[in-house]
Write an enzyme that holds these catalytic residues in place. Sequence first.
Site, short mmCIF file in Angstrom:
data_model
loop_
_atom_site.label_atom_id
_atom_site.label_comp_id
_atom_site.label_asym_id
_atom_site.label_seq_id
_atom_site.Cartn_x
_atom_site.Cartn_y
_atom_site.Cartn_z
N CYS A 1 14.50 10.35 5.99
CA CYS A 1 14.27 10.09 7.42
C CYS A 1 15.54 10.36 8.23
O CYS A 1 15.49 11.00 9.26
CB CYS A 1 13.79 8.66 7.62
SG CYS A 1 14.84 7.44 6.85
N LYS B 1 0.86 -1.19 0.00
CA LYS B 1 0.00 0.00 0.00
C LYS B 1 0.90 1.23 0.00
O LYS B 1 1.36 1.68 1.04
CB LYS B 1 -0.89 -0.02 1.25
CG LYS B 1 -2.21 0.69 1.14
CD LYS B 1 -2.18 2.19 1.07
CE LYS B 1 -1.58 3.00 2.17
NZ LYS B 1 -1.33 4.39 1.76
N GLU C 1 10.85 17.91 13.40
CA GLU C 1 11.42 17.37 12.16
C GLU C 1 10.94 18.23 10.99
O GLU C 1 9.75 18.26 10.69
CB GLU C 1 10.96 15.93 11.95
CG GLU C 1 11.54 15.31 10.70
CD GLU C 1 10.99 13.92 10.38
OE1 GLU C 1 9.82 13.64 10.69
OE2 GLU C 1 11.74 13.12 9.80
N GLU D 1 9.48 2.13 11.07
CA GLU D 1 10.55 3.08 10.76
C GLU D 1 9.91 4.46 10.69
O GLU D 1 9.22 4.79 9.72
CB GLU D 1 11.19 2.74 9.41
CG GLU D 1 11.90 1.40 9.37
CD GLU D 1 13.21 1.39 10.14
OE1 GLU D 1 13.62 2.43 10.69
OE2 GLU D 1 13.83 0.31 10.19
P1 NAD Z 1 2.77 9.42 6.81
O1 NAD Z 1 2.85 8.82 8.16
O2 NAD Z 1 1.85 10.57 6.60
O3 NAD Z 1 2.31 8.33 5.73
C1 NAD Z 1 3.01 7.12 5.56
C2 NAD Z 1 2.07 6.08 4.97
O4 NAD Z 1 1.04 5.76 5.92
C3 NAD Z 1 1.35 6.50 3.70
O5 NAD Z 1 1.28 5.39 2.83
C4 NAD Z 1 -0.02 6.86 4.21
O6 NAD Z 1 -1.03 6.73 3.23
C5 NAD Z 1 -0.22 5.82 5.29
N1 NAD Z 1 -1.22 6.15 6.32
C6 NAD Z 1 -1.82 7.33 6.58
N2 NAD Z 1 -2.66 7.22 7.62
C7 NAD Z 1 -2.60 5.93 8.03
C8 NAD Z 1 -3.21 5.19 9.09
N3 NAD Z 1 -4.06 5.76 9.92
N4 NAD Z 1 -2.88 3.90 9.22
C9 NAD Z 1 -1.98 3.31 8.41
N5 NAD Z 1 -1.37 3.95 7.39
C10 NAD Z 1 -1.67 5.25 7.21
O7 NAD Z 1 4.26 9.78 6.42
P2 NAD Z 1 4.78 10.56 5.13
O8 NAD Z 1 4.37 11.99 5.29
O9 NAD Z 1 4.36 9.83 3.90
O10 NAD Z 1 6.36 10.41 5.27
C11 NAD Z 1 7.15 11.31 6.00
C12 NAD Z 1 7.54 10.74 7.32
O11 NAD Z 1 8.11 9.44 7.15
C13 NAD Z 1 8.62 11.55 8.04
O12 NAD Z 1 8.32 11.67 9.39
C14 NAD Z 1 9.87 10.71 7.86
O13 NAD Z 1 10.86 10.93 8.82
C15 NAD Z 1 9.32 9.34 7.89
N6 NAD Z 1 10.24 8.39 7.25
C16 NAD Z 1 10.94 7.52 8.06
C17 NAD Z 1 11.86 6.65 7.49
C18 NAD Z 1 12.65 5.69 8.34
O14 NAD Z 1 13.26 4.77 7.81
N7 NAD Z 1 12.69 5.85 9.65
C19 NAD Z 1 12.05 6.65 6.11
C20 NAD Z 1 11.32 7.54 5.33
C21 NAD Z 1 10.40 8.41 5.92
#
Ligand code: NAD
Length: 473
Positions: A276, A169, A373, A242
């Site tokens: 990240c 997804k 962040e 993550e």
């Molecule tokens: P996000 O949490 O908004 O979304 C991530 C995913 O979760 C998307 O596919 C989204 O559709 C889905 N999602 C949204 N609501 C959900 C729910 N209630 N239940 C399950 N899934 C849901 O994050 P983003 O804005 O796409 O990404 C940015 C963030 O990701 C930053 O905080 C960044 O640091 C983090 N990130 C972490 C790593 C790591 O390896 N630690 C790597 C990349 C990004």
Amino acid sequence: MENFQLLIGGVRVAGENGEFAVIDPASGTPFAQCPSGSLGQLNAAVAAARTAFAGWRQSSADERRAALHKAADDIEREADGIARLIVREQGKPLALALSEVMGGVAWTRYNADLEIPVEQVEDNPRQRVELHRKPLGVVASITPWNWPFMIAVWHIIPALRAGNCVVSKPSSLTPLSTLRLVEILDRHLPPGVINIVTGEKGFGSAITTHPGIDKIVFTGSTPTGQSVMRGAASNLKRLTLELGGNDAAIVLPGTDIAAVVDDIFNAAFLNMGQTCAALKRLYVHESQYEAFAAALVERAGREVVGAGLEAGVTFGPIQNSEQLELVGELVEDARRLGARILCGGQRLPRAGYFYPPTLVADVTDGDRLVDEEQFGPVLPLIAYGDVDDVLARANASSMGLGGSVWGPDATQAEALAARLESGVAWVNCHAQIQPNTPFGGSKMSGFGVEFGLEGLLEFTGQQLLFVRKENLS
Ligand code: NAD
């Protein structure tokens, strides 16, 4: 316009909820349509994965290895097209997108070649005890929008290699390169082993509570990760989370500025800062603060900002308007508090979500730009005088993904790095990741690791085999 479809049980299908537009961040306008699946289609994908699991769990290591290498061959052959798709949906410059695809190839091949060990605990005349690793069942992968293709590879490939079936997804902001990845994988796998559903709203939370899913590997923000964890409690899903980071870097006195400025800049602004484990807070000793700031400003001035497919461009737009707004808000907050904006600091007056590399001086802990962040192209520079004090400030965060220490004396830098409260501590580098080195966060940056054998084993459950050898008669 290219036609994208869901993949459920080896069959490509349209979304039952129609389609939604995917925006090109370089123009701020739609450039493609993505299928919008229904919750019924999510259920069908989970059911297809469950059915396929009966066979795939029995496949040999060699079969899985061969399938993944064939997929890696195809990804490599189609790398240019995939990279162009990443540029359109994500915004990064083409060369970086190409490195994302080739990174995906390297990670795929590395995982394909890993062996899952059987650990011999005891073997004596009385008994033989072994620890075996088994696939978990149906794994759901939920990915973010910053490195859409590579993070999907990080999730899906080890899950498959360990014998699981997958429902992917992707983020609705960047779903297309993952649809392409899944289509390639499906060419080499039995139907239903890999599935993908895309949709705008509701899928994420439906996945977290779905009784047919055994594990979720999630990469995204900390608040969403918390919601995933709450939902996963319903059937005790295994989790790898993550999450966000706010990585500090500490530059020790006497550091050779010219030798490190490029690496520090790149670690902070990799993928326009939307990484990240990017360097997100830079602590510089007061003896070198102004000189460092000047060197970084000079380095930032060499970036060419523009659309990722334009020749010569090295710095693309922010991926989405919401993130652009957040970055602008944090910079304005710092400006209001009296910070010096050394370069950048304003959205570019053109279509698309362009924000130039921005360096902000005279900020400190407690300011939003330092504490939160930013996940974008802005780096706060914070002055310090005392090493123990700066270490405490670096650690005073609820996040704990990575951190780094830079300095002329590697022994001193290493000793300080060991005291960082982070899943990864780098010395004289930052955001270095590779397929064989386990990577994961501490504190509210998540738990579990990806990469290396440890990362692969996250997609397995243990079974202890205890064989009594004495004759029962
Ligand atoms: P996000 O949490 O908004 O979304 C991530 C995913 O979760 C998307 O596919 C989204 O559709 C889905 N999602 C949204 N609501 C959900 C729910 N209630 N239940 C399950 N899934 C849901 O994050 P983003 O804005 O796409 O990404 C940015 C963030 O990701 C930053 O905080 C960044 O640091 C983090 N990130 C972490 C790593 C790591 O390896 N630690 C790597 C990349 C990004």
